[in-house]
Design a protein around this motif. Structure first.
Motif, PDB file in Angstrom:
ATOM      1  N   LEU A  98      17.558  10.334  33.046  1.00 58.28           N
ATOM      2  CA  LEU A  98      18.025   9.377  32.035  1.00 58.28           C
ATOM      3  C   LEU A  98      19.546   9.392  31.915  1.00 58.28           C
ATOM      4  CD1 LEU A  98      15.388   9.729  29.175  1.00 58.28           C
ATOM      5  CD2 LEU A  98      15.903   7.671  30.500  1.00 58.28           C
ATOM      6  N   PHE A  99      20.144  10.573  31.918  1.00 60.87           N
ATOM      7  CA  PHE A  99      21.602  10.647  31.853  1.00 60.87           C
ATOM      8  C   PHE A  99      22.233  10.074  33.117  1.00 60.87           C
ATOM      9  CE2 PHE A  99      21.019  13.458  28.273  1.00 60.87           C
ATOM     10  CZ  PHE A  99      22.125  13.167  27.492  1.00 60.87           C
ATOM     11  N   ARG A 100      21.606  10.291  34.232  1.00 67.47           N
ATOM     12  CA  ARG A 100      22.154   9.845  35.515  1.00 67.47           C
ATOM     13  C   ARG A 100      22.006   8.345  35.739  1.00 67.47           C
ATOM     14  NH1 ARG A 100      24.095  11.975  40.170  1.00 67.47           N
ATOM     15  NH2 ARG A 100      23.279  11.106  42.083  1.00 67.47           N
ATOM     16  N   HIS A 101      20.927   7.754  35.236  1.00 60.15           N
ATOM     17  CA  HIS A 101      20.622   6.339  35.516  1.00 60.15           C
ATOM     18  C   HIS A 101      20.450   5.520  34.235  1.00 60.15           C
ATOM     19  CE1 HIS A 101      19.973   7.284  39.733  1.00 60.15           C
ATOM     20  NE2 HIS A 101      19.251   8.324  39.348  1.00 60.15           N
ATOM     21  N   ARG A 102      21.149   5.877  33.188  1.00 61.34           N
ATOM     22  CA  ARG A 102      20.953   5.214  31.900  1.00 61.34           C
ATOM     23  C   ARG A 102      21.304   3.733  31.906  1.00 61.34           C
ATOM     24  NH1 ARG A 102      24.830   9.483  30.180  1.00 61.34           N
ATOM     25  NH2 ARG A 102      26.819   8.750  30.924  1.00 61.34           N
ATOM     26  N   GLY A 103      22.045   3.277  32.881  1.00 63.75           N
ATOM     27  CA  GLY A 103      22.380   1.861  32.966  1.00 63.75           C
ATOM     28  C   GLY A 103      21.271   1.002  33.564  1.00 63.75           C
ATOM     29  N   ARG A 104      20.255   1.639  34.114  1.00 69.87           N
ATOM     30  CA  ARG A 104      19.113   0.910  34.697  1.00 69.87           C
ATOM     31  C   ARG A 104      18.033   0.763  33.628  1.00 69.87           C
ATOM     32  NH1 ARG A 104      17.367   3.987  39.895  1.00 69.87           N
ATOM     33  NH2 ARG A 104      15.655   2.520  39.681  1.00 69.87           N
ATOM     34  N   THR A 105      17.962  -0.401  33.031  1.00 69.59           N
ATOM     35  CA  THR A 105      17.131  -0.625  31.850  1.00 69.59           C
ATOM     36  C   THR A 105      15.647  -0.358  32.099  1.00 69.59           C
ATOM     37  OG1 THR A 105      18.731  -2.239  31.055  1.00 69.59           O
ATOM     38  CG2 THR A 105      16.534  -2.308  30.072  1.00 69.59           C
ATOM     39  N   LEU A 106      15.044  -1.010  33.072  1.00 70.89           N
ATOM     40  CA  LEU A 106      13.602  -0.857  33.294  1.00 70.89           C
ATOM     41  C   LEU A 106      13.264   0.577  33.691  1.00 70.89           C
ATOM     42  CD1 LEU A 106      10.889  -2.283  33.256  1.00 70.89           C
ATOM     43  CD2 LEU A 106      11.278  -2.954  35.638  1.00 70.89           C
TER      44      LEU A 106
END
Length: 183
Positions: A98-106
């Motif tokens: 989540l911290f690493r890919h938090r910009g990916r909404t889905l």
């Protein structure tokens, strides 16, 4: 002499920035909803009782010491700690993702749902030594009923999260395929 300004065209690609707290809040909401619904069942329906709601759905009160589909439910108790440890390890990985890919909404929504569900069942295992299941869907044909194994809000959240992960991967691979097609 000043170094050249770092422009977006010349800077290396960085992961999209976003806030992680909405995803952690989503997980917390799932956890609270899961624990609240289990508490309602524990307070209002005796163990192993069934309350018919429709012709295809009952509220039930089952205690499952195993995993999905009561896997290892008859084991001597070690499975409680195995499933708790696995869920906590998966939860740590999910928080890192989540911290690493938090910009990916889905992708982040999917992970948040899985995290909330995993933690909901961990709370049950740590506090009670079993998971409370209460949703019983079934089909009746020719006077005979076939029941899907009973489940709960946490299980539902994990399942929806897993489906969203598959959808996210399908959409990303489709976009990548279209991006590499000649124009």
């Amino acid at each position: 002499m000043n170094p050249p300004a770092n422009t977006s065209a010349s800077s290396p690609a960085r992961p999209a920035r976003g806030r992680v707290w909405p995803w952690l809040a989503t997980s917390a909401l799932v956890l609270v909803l899961d624990q609240w619904t289990k508490w309602l069942i524990q307070q209002n329906l005796p163990i192993n009782a069934s309350l018919p709601v429709t012709g295809f759905f009952n509220l039930v009160h089952y205690e499952n010491p195993g995993a999905a589909f009561s896997f290892l439910a008859a084991a001597d108790g070690w499975q409680r700690w195995l499933f708790t440890g696995l869920a906590l390890a998966a939860s740590a990985l999910i928080v890192w993702l989540l911290f690493r890919h938090r910009g990916r909404t889905l992708f982040s929504l999917a992970l948040a749902l899985i995290l909330g569900g995993a933690l909901g069942n961990v709370v049950d295992r740590l506090v009670w030594g079993h998971v409370t299941d209460f949703l019983d869907f079934y089909i009746t044909v020719g006077g005979r009923s076939w029941h899907w194994p009973a489940f709960n809000v946490a299980d539902s959240s994990i399942t929806v999260g897993a489906m969203l992960l598959l959808a996210d991967e399908w959409l990303r691979s489709r976009a990548a395929r279209h991006a590499t097609l000649p124009r």
